[in-house]
Design a protein around this motif. Structure first.
Motif, PDB file in Angstrom:
ATOM      1  N   THR A   6       0.893  -1.155  -0.045  1.00  0.00           N
ATOM      2  CA  THR A   6      -0.105  -0.064   0.085  1.00  0.00           C
ATOM      3  C   THR A   6       0.961   1.228  -0.019  1.00  0.00           C
ATOM      4  N   PHE A   7       1.864   1.173   0.758  1.00  0.00           N
ATOM      5  CA  PHE A   7       2.956   2.403   0.833  1.00  0.00           C
ATOM      6  C   PHE A   7       3.499   2.618  -0.625  1.00  0.00           C
ATOM      7  N   PHE A   8       3.915   1.512  -1.239  1.00  0.00           N
ATOM      8  CA  PHE A   8       4.506   1.866  -2.516  1.00  0.00           C
ATOM      9  C   PHE A   8       3.463   2.266  -3.573  1.00  0.00           C
ATOM     10  N   VAL A   9       2.263   1.594  -3.776  1.00  0.00           N
ATOM     11  CA  VAL A   9       1.209   2.245  -4.605  1.00  0.00           C
ATOM     12  C   VAL A   9       0.899   3.559  -4.283  1.00  0.00           C
ATOM     13  N   ALA A  10       0.858   3.951  -3.021  1.00  0.00           N
ATOM     14  CA  ALA A  10       0.484   5.274  -2.503  1.00  0.00           C
ATOM     15  C   ALA A  10       1.394   6.309  -2.984  1.00  0.00           C
ATOM     16  N   PHE A  11       2.646   6.079  -2.891  1.00  0.00           N
ATOM     17  CA  PHE A  11       3.680   6.939  -3.165  1.00  0.00           C
ATOM     18  C   PHE A  11       4.521   7.034  -4.230  1.00  0.00           C
ATOM     19  N   ARG A  12       4.485   5.984  -4.905  1.00  0.00           N
ATOM     20  CA  ARG A  12       5.502   5.709  -6.033  1.00  0.00           C
ATOM     21  C   ARG A  12       5.209   6.696  -7.227  1.00  0.00           C
ATOM     22  N   TRP A  13       4.075   7.036  -7.498  1.00  0.00           N
ATOM     23  CA  TRP A  13       3.834   7.783  -8.624  1.00  0.00           C
ATOM     24  C   TRP A  13       3.257   9.061  -8.360  1.00  0.00           C
ATOM     25  N   ILE A  14       2.952   9.177  -7.031  1.00  0.00           N
ATOM     26  CA  ILE A  14       2.250  10.401  -6.744  1.00  0.00           C
ATOM     27  C   ILE A  14       3.161  11.405  -6.145  1.00  0.00           C
ATOM     28  N   LYS A  15       3.616  12.639  -6.819  1.00  0.00           N
ATOM     29  CA  LYS A  15       4.357  13.514  -6.158  1.00  0.00           C
ATOM     30  C   LYS A  15       4.101  14.324  -4.842  1.00  0.00           C
ATOM     31  N   ASN A  16       2.887  14.762  -4.816  1.00  0.00           N
ATOM     32  CA  ASN A  16       2.326  15.357  -3.495  1.00  0.00           C
ATOM     33  C   ASN A  16       2.213  14.235  -2.410  1.00  0.00           C
ATOM     34  N   ILE A  17       3.130  14.343  -1.496  1.00  0.00           N
ATOM     35  CA  ILE A  17       3.196  13.314  -0.312  1.00  0.00           C
ATOM     36  C   ILE A  17       1.825  13.347   0.472  1.00  0.00           C
ATOM     37  N   LYS A  18       1.110  14.749   0.492  1.00  0.00           N
ATOM     38  CA  LYS A  18      -0.223  14.845   1.045  1.00  0.00           C
ATOM     39  C   LYS A  18      -1.209  14.011   0.488  1.00  0.00           C
ATOM     40  N   TYR A  19      -1.326  13.895  -0.750  1.00  0.00           N
ATOM     41  CA  TYR A  19      -2.099  12.928  -1.452  1.00  0.00           C
ATOM     42  C   TYR A  19      -1.907  11.552  -1.317  1.00  0.00           C
ATOM     43  N   GLY A  20      -0.709  11.132  -1.269  1.00  0.00           N
ATOM     44  CA  GLY A  20      -0.185   9.731  -1.051  1.00  0.00           C
ATOM     45  C   GLY A  20      -0.565   9.488   0.733  1.00  0.00           C
ATOM     46  N   LEU A  21      -0.624  10.442   1.489  1.00  0.00           N
ATOM     47  CA  LEU A  21      -1.048  10.037   2.808  1.00  0.00           C
ATOM     48  C   LEU A  21      -2.523   9.624   2.842  1.00  0.00           C
ATOM     49  N   VAL A  22      -3.403  10.440   1.969  1.00  0.00           N
ATOM     50  CA  VAL A  22      -4.920  10.183   1.806  1.00  0.00           C
ATOM     51  C   VAL A  22      -4.854   8.882   1.527  1.00  0.00           C
ATOM     52  N   LEU A  23      -4.175   8.312   0.354  1.00  0.00           N
ATOM     53  CA  LEU A  23      -4.321   7.237  -0.253  1.00  0.00           C
ATOM     54  C   LEU A  23      -3.891   6.073   0.646  1.00  0.00           C
ATOM     55  N   VAL A  24      -2.887   6.282   1.433  1.00  0.00           N
ATOM     56  CA  VAL A  24      -2.579   5.344   2.486  1.00  0.00           C
ATOM     57  C   VAL A  24      -3.671   5.032   3.472  1.00  0.00           C
ATOM     58  N   TRP A  25      -4.119   6.026   4.070  1.00  0.00           N
ATOM     59  CA  TRP A  25      -5.221   5.705   4.909  1.00  0.00           C
ATOM     60  C   TRP A  25      -6.439   5.220   4.216  1.00  0.00           C
ATOM     61  N   LEU A  26      -6.723   5.582   3.188  1.00  0.00           N
ATOM     62  CA  LEU A  26      -7.799   4.897   2.396  1.00  0.00           C
ATOM     63  C   LEU A  26      -7.641   3.454   2.058  1.00  0.00           C
ATOM     64  N   PHE A  27      -6.540   2.969   1.576  1.00  0.00           N
ATOM     65  CA  PHE A  27      -6.106   1.632   1.307  1.00  0.00           C
ATOM     66  C   PHE A  27      -6.042   0.973   2.662  1.00  0.00           C
ATOM     67  N   THR A  28      -5.641   1.618   3.774  1.00  0.00           N
ATOM     68  CA  THR A  28      -5.822   0.807   4.851  1.00  0.00           C
ATOM     69  C   THR A  28      -7.057   0.728   5.450  1.00  0.00           C
ATOM     70  N   LEU A  29      -7.827   1.559   5.575  1.00  0.00           N
ATOM     71  CA  LEU A  29      -9.316   1.331   5.945  1.00  0.00           C
ATOM     72  C   LEU A  29     -10.002   0.517   5.289  1.00  0.00           C
ATOM     73  N   VAL A  30      -9.935   0.548   3.806  1.00  0.00           N
ATOM     74  CA  VAL A  30     -10.571  -0.642   3.074  1.00  0.00           C
ATOM     75  C   VAL A  30      -9.817  -2.057   3.214  1.00  0.00           C
ATOM     76  N   LEU A  31      -8.545  -2.092   3.538  1.00  0.00           N
ATOM     77  CA  LEU A  31      -8.213  -3.678   4.123  1.00  0.00           C
ATOM     78  C   LEU A  31      -8.624  -3.919   5.270  1.00  0.00           C
ATOM     79  N   MET A  32      -8.808  -2.855   6.181  1.00  0.00           N
ATOM     80  CA  MET A  32      -9.456  -3.170   7.678  1.00  0.00           C
ATOM     81  C   MET A  32     -10.803  -3.697   7.526  1.00  0.00           C
ATOM     82  N   LEU A  33     -11.525  -3.198   6.461  1.00  0.00           N
ATOM     83  CA  LEU A  33     -13.075  -3.533   6.340  1.00  0.00           C
ATOM     84  C   LEU A  33     -12.993  -4.839   5.743  1.00  0.00           C
ATOM     85  N   CYS A  34     -11.977  -5.163   4.878  1.00  0.00           N
ATOM     86  CA  CYS A  34     -12.199  -6.444   4.507  1.00  0.00           C
ATOM     87  C   CYS A  34     -11.550  -7.668   5.400  1.00  0.00           C
ATOM     88  N   THR A  35     -10.745  -7.078   6.110  1.00  0.00           N
ATOM     89  CA  THR A  35     -10.054  -8.158   7.149  1.00  0.00           C
ATOM     90  C   THR A  35     -11.291  -8.492   8.317  1.00  0.00           C
TER      91      THR A  35
END
Length: 330
Positions: free
Chosen positions: A153-182
């Motif tokens: 999730t970290f790689f996907v969120a930050f690899r191609w997004i230059k704005n780290i703030k947007y990457g942070l949002v993605l990491v949180w979104l990915f994690t929340l989705v993962l938590m919902l799935c688990t």
């Protein structure tokens, strides 16, 4: 829970009231902390063999908060490395990061399966059930697979997004989705601890968090949440107390150990250097030792002695394999 929380809160208050400069929360400095966490995880897993009682209630629930701290430290370390190295940090990211996790867990899995086969307990059906239940390929190895997922999730969120703030949002979104799935899958261990990973990423991003009003707010919230967990554990069952305490603990630990220097404690540094190996080994050792040893004290001593002897050997062996395999792709 109560004993560990009270010690942590007193340490936190002492550190915040002291005039000490903030310690560098880097990999070298946090190694002794990893040693403490490794001991807490082992204590959590051995305590049930002593029977239900105060010790069980107090230390038997400290595994999840301790593992959450490992998730926090991993997220924090990844973000610090990204900030220091920039986008080149992702060059060979999966080879460097995932090989250090996958190869050791593959080896311990083969050892575990091999011993099961020798004692006549090997069963593909039971192994499949453990995987479906989210427990991993060997005892206590779920943590490694959850951490691997966080790395992705970290790689996907930050690899191609230059704005780290947007990457942070993605990491949180990915994690929340993962938590919902688990949660849907009833992988409760995953659900309990995953949120600490983006917490660590976020805290590392806000570099001056320890000198702002927001910092004080977080410290207060962490203390209150830890106390909420203690109340829920010891006095009256409260909704979500374990989840709240498990993910408040990493924040409290972070702020406490920014002020408390334990880098000179050699025994903790030694344990911290082999914390990953200790985590992988103790589950397998405990699983088989408990089959033949009924006395919990003898079981405790046996597990500790075997794990501490094997940890350096296992570490050197896996590092050699990682180095050789990595060299094939250079």
């Amino acid at each position: 829970m109560l004993i560990a929380t009270m010690i942590l809160i007193l340490t936190l208050i002492y550190g915040q009231l002291s005039l000490h400069e903030d310690m560098p929360f880097n990999l070298a400095y946090t190694i002794p902390l990893r040693g403490i966490l490794a001991v807490m995880v082992m204590a959590c897993h051995i305590v049930p063999y002593f029977g239900v009682g105060y010790m069980f209630t107090d230390f038997g629930v400290m595994g999840a908060p301790s593992v959450s701290c490992f998730f926090f430290l991993s997220g924090y370390g990844l973000m610090v490395s990204l900030q220091n190295k920039g986008i080149v940090y992702f060059d060979n990211f999966f080879m460097k990061r995932l090989s250090k996790l996958l190869i050791p867990v593959l080896i311990i899995t083969l050892i575990y399966w091999g011993i099961l086969a020798l004692v006549g307990d090997f069963s593909w059906h039971l192994i499949g059930k453990r995987l479906v239940a989210g427990y991993g390929t060997s005892p206590k190895s779920w943590f490694i697979f959850a951490l691997l997922t966080c790395y992705v999730t970290f790689f996907v969120a930050f690899r191609w997004i230059k704005n780290i703030k947007y990457g942070l949002v993605l990491v949180w979104l990915f994690t929340l989705v993962l938590m919902l799935c688990t949660s849907v899958l009833h992988w409760s261990l995953w659900t309990l601890s995953l949120v600490s990973f983006p917490m660590g990423v976020s805290v590392a991003f806000v570099k001056k968090i320890n000198s702002t009003f927001f910092c004080r707010t977080l410290i207060t919230a962490a203390i209150l949440c830890c106390l909420y967990g203690c109340y829920g554990c010891h006095i009256h069952s409260l909704p979500g107390w374990w989840f709240v305490a498990s993910n408040a603990m990493p924040l409290a630990v972070y702020f406490a150990f920014r002020k408390i220097d334990i880098s000179g404690v050699c025994s903790l540094s030694w344990l911290g250097n082999y914390s990953f190996e200790i985590y992988l080994l103790h589950g397998v050792v405990l699983y088989f030792a408990a089959e033949y040893i009924g006395n919990p004290w003898i079981l405790l001593v046996t597990m500790v002695v075997i794990v501490l002897i094997l940890a350096p050997i296992y570490s050197n062996w896996t590092k050699m394999l990682v180095s050789k395999i990595s060299g094939l792709f250079v």
